[in-house]
Design a protein around this motif. Structure first.
Motif, PDB file in Angstrom:
ATOM      1  N   ALA A  12       0.855  -1.185   0.000  1.00 48.19           N
ATOM      2  CA  ALA A  12       0.000   0.000   0.000  1.00 48.19           C
ATOM      3  C   ALA A  12       0.891   1.235   0.000  1.00 48.19           C
ATOM      4  O   ALA A  12       2.031   1.206   0.456  1.00 48.19           O
ATOM      5  N   CYS A  13       0.339   2.320  -0.514  1.00 49.07           N
ATOM      6  CA  CYS A  13       1.049   3.583  -0.527  1.00 49.07           C
ATOM      7  C   CYS A  13       1.345   4.017   0.919  1.00 49.07           C
ATOM      8  O   CYS A  13       0.432   4.079   1.739  1.00 49.07           O
ATOM      9  N   PRO A  14       2.606   4.286   1.258  1.00 47.91           N
ATOM     10  CA  PRO A  14       2.920   4.701   2.622  1.00 47.91           C
ATOM     11  C   PRO A  14       2.376   6.087   2.968  1.00 47.91           C
ATOM     12  O   PRO A  14       2.262   6.436   4.137  1.00 47.91           O
ATOM     13  N   ALA A  15       2.026   6.858   1.961  1.00 50.21           N
ATOM     14  CA  ALA A  15       1.514   8.207   2.216  1.00 50.21           C
ATOM     15  C   ALA A  15       0.023   8.196   2.526  1.00 50.21           C
ATOM     16  O   ALA A  15      -0.434   8.923   3.402  1.00 50.21           O
ATOM     17  N   CYS A  16      -0.746   7.361   1.791  1.00 52.41           N
ATOM     18  CA  CYS A  16      -2.203   7.416   1.946  1.00 52.41           C
ATOM     19  C   CYS A  16      -2.832   6.032   2.087  1.00 52.41           C
ATOM     20  O   CYS A  16      -4.040   5.937   2.267  1.00 52.41           O
ATOM     21  N   HIS A  17      -2.024   4.955   1.979  1.00 48.40           N
ATOM     22  CA  HIS A  17      -2.486   3.576   2.175  1.00 48.40           C
ATOM     23  C   HIS A  17      -3.430   3.086   1.081  1.00 48.40           C
ATOM     24  O   HIS A  17      -4.126   2.092   1.266  1.00 48.40           O
ATOM     25  N   VAL A  46       2.705   2.812  -8.755  1.00 46.91           N
ATOM     26  CA  VAL A  46       1.997   4.082  -8.734  1.00 46.91           C
ATOM     27  C   VAL A  46       0.790   3.977  -7.812  1.00 46.91           C
ATOM     28  O   VAL A  46      -0.003   3.036  -7.897  1.00 46.91           O
ATOM     29  N   CYS A  47       0.668   4.952  -6.935  1.00 43.10           N
ATOM     30  CA  CYS A  47      -0.480   5.025  -6.044  1.00 43.10           C
ATOM     31  C   CYS A  47      -1.749   5.215  -6.871  1.00 43.10           C
ATOM     32  O   CYS A  47      -1.782   6.044  -7.781  1.00 43.10           O
ATOM     33  N   THR A  48      -2.785   4.437  -6.548  1.00 45.22           N
ATOM     34  CA  THR A  48      -4.023   4.504  -7.330  1.00 45.22           C
ATOM     35  C   THR A  48      -4.973   5.583  -6.833  1.00 45.22           C
ATOM     36  O   THR A  48      -6.041   5.777  -7.399  1.00 45.22           O
ATOM     37  N   ASP A  51      -5.951  11.559  -5.404  1.00 44.27           N
ATOM     38  CA  ASP A  51      -5.482  12.706  -4.636  1.00 44.27           C
ATOM     39  C   ASP A  51      -3.998  12.638  -4.342  1.00 44.27           C
ATOM     40  O   ASP A  51      -3.384  13.641  -3.986  1.00 44.27           O
ATOM     41  N   CYS A  52      -3.433  11.441  -4.430  1.00 38.29           N
ATOM     42  CA  CYS A  52      -2.030  11.227  -4.046  1.00 38.29           C
ATOM     43  C   CYS A  52      -1.196  11.005  -5.311  1.00 38.29           C
ATOM     44  O   CYS A  52      -0.477  11.886  -5.740  1.00 38.29           O
ATOM     45  N   GLY A  53      -1.318   9.810  -5.900  1.00 38.22           N
ATOM     46  CA  GLY A  53      -0.703   9.544  -7.192  1.00 38.22           C
ATOM     47  C   GLY A  53       0.803   9.458  -7.194  1.00 38.22           C
ATOM     48  O   GLY A  53       1.423   9.517  -8.258  1.00 38.22           O
ATOM     49  N   LEU A  54       1.450   9.319  -6.036  1.00 37.64           N
ATOM     50  CA  LEU A  54       2.906   9.205  -5.991  1.00 37.64           C
ATOM     51  C   LEU A  54       3.362   7.951  -6.729  1.00 37.64           C
ATOM     52  O   LEU A  54       2.699   6.918  -6.692  1.00 37.64           O
TER      53      LEU A  54
END
Ligand code: ZN
Length: 74
Positions: A12-17, A46-48, A51-54
């Motif tokens: 999972a994305c560490p910024a927004c999970h 790529v974060c899905t 709002d994040c998209g890192l």
């Protein structure tokens, strides 16, 4: 070396999970190619989340899930 799909599913994305998606890294422009032979990441996770998209680099098949290493969406 691609990242295993089973691994991507549990990451999972560490910024927004939000879940991550594997995709090829954008090609490096020839003018920016490193002269010392160090290759850039071969793919990205790529974060899905819209709002994040890192985009996190994958180096030697190992995802680098660090916000500091992530590429910000353009
Ligand atoms: Zn995210």
């Amino acid at each position: 070396m691609p990242v295993e799909a089973s691994l991507i599913e549990i990451l999972a994305c560490p910024a927004c999970h939000a879940p991550l998606a594997d995709r090829p890294a954008p090609a490096t422009p020839a003018a920016d190619a490193p002269a010392d032979g160090v290759a850039g990441p071969e793919s990205e996770l790529v974060c899905t989340s819209g709002d994040c998209g890192l985009a996190y680099p994958v180096r030697d098949g190992i995802p680098v899930l660090l916000v500091d290493e992530a590429r910000r969406p353009a």
